[in-house]
Design an enzyme around this catalytic site. Structure first.
Site, PDB file in Angstrom:
ATOM      1  CB  VAL A  66      -0.917   0.010   1.220  1.00  0.00           C
ATOM      2  CG1 VAL A  66      -2.043  -0.992   1.074  1.00  0.00           C
ATOM      3  CG2 VAL A  66      -0.164  -0.117   2.430  1.00  0.00           C
ATOM      4  CB  SER A  67       0.501   4.603  -1.566  1.00  0.00           C
ATOM      5  OG  SER A  67       0.038   4.036  -2.745  1.00  0.00           O
ATOM      6  CB  SER A  68       0.126   6.277   2.884  1.00  0.00           C
ATOM      7  OG  SER A  68      -1.472   6.065   3.105  1.00  0.00           O
ATOM      8  CD  GLN A  71      -3.287   3.617   0.890  1.00  0.00           C
ATOM      9  OE1 GLN A  71      -2.049   3.565   0.744  1.00  0.00           O
ATOM     10  NE2 GLN A  71      -4.329   3.764   0.116  1.00  0.00           N
TER      11      GLN A  71
END
Length: 213
Positions: A66-68, A71
């Site tokens: 996931v990006s961050s 999340q």
């Protein structure tokens, strides 16, 4: 009876994409055989020729991203869906890799480690939920150079595990429902605490909000 593989099955058997096998054949690195019907096939001699004795030592790895950090629920949903997919598809996974970082960042620690291990021949099969979980751009170039397998859609547009999308949706719905319920409990705990019902608020916090469900 000798086992025959069509190009897609052969690609899965050796942990490469069908496009990579076609390229090898086109470049003269691999030669298929022909049935009386004219259909081409590969056999275990071809498998051994590609993998040699190292076949059983090459790992199957699942990569989830996931990006961050915000999340992380989505990351766990992705992992759960992949576990359900691999179980249903009969895929024996040797290693699970999770990472938080942007798909356009090619300097991710886990990503670079995987690329190095694939190039070294340690990993024979890398499975991701979708192309953009590995990289946002340049997936086909990586596939051309590395030749790994992807769970949902490969570089030829072939789908592996038709029920995978439903699995992801179901897991996402469960996470969303759990999050809504948790928010309600947070609101209830806050209401009791503000009203001076500290013991009640503490029980809600301890029994329902003490850890992430």
């Amino acid at each position: 009876m000798e086992k025959h593989y069509n190009i897609s099955d052969f690609a899965r058997r050796i942990g490469r994409s069908a496009s990579t096998v076609r390229r090898w054949e086109r470049d003269g690195l691999l030669k298929s055989k022909r049935l009386s019907s004219g259909h081409r096939y590969f056999d275990e001699d071809d498998v051994r020729g590609i993998l040699g004795k190292a076949d059983e030592k090459r790992l199957t790895v699942v990569y989830c991203r996931v990006s961050s950090h915000g999340q992380k629920d989505d990351l766990q949903s992705q992992v759960s869906a992949m576990k359900q997919y691999c179980l249903g598809a009969g895929i024996a996974v040797d290693e699970w890799v999770q990472e938080v970082g942007g798909g356009m960042n090619f300097k991710r620690k886990q990503f670079l480690s995987l690329m190095d291990r694939i190039a070294a021949g340690d990993i024979g099969r890398l499975i991701v939920a979708h192309k953009d979980r590995l990289v946002r751009f340049g997936f086909d170039l990586l596939d051309h150079n590395k030749g790994y397998t992807e769970a949902f859609t490969d570089s030829d547009g072939d789908h592996h595990g038709q029920n995978f999308g439903k699995v992801m949706t179901d897991c996402s719905d469960k996470v969303s429902a759990a999050g809504k319920q948790r928010n309600k409990l947070h609101a209830l705990e806050k209401k009791h605490r503000e009203a001076g019902r500290i013991a009640k608020a503490d029980r809600i916090k301890k029994n329902n909000l003490g850890r992430k469900k």
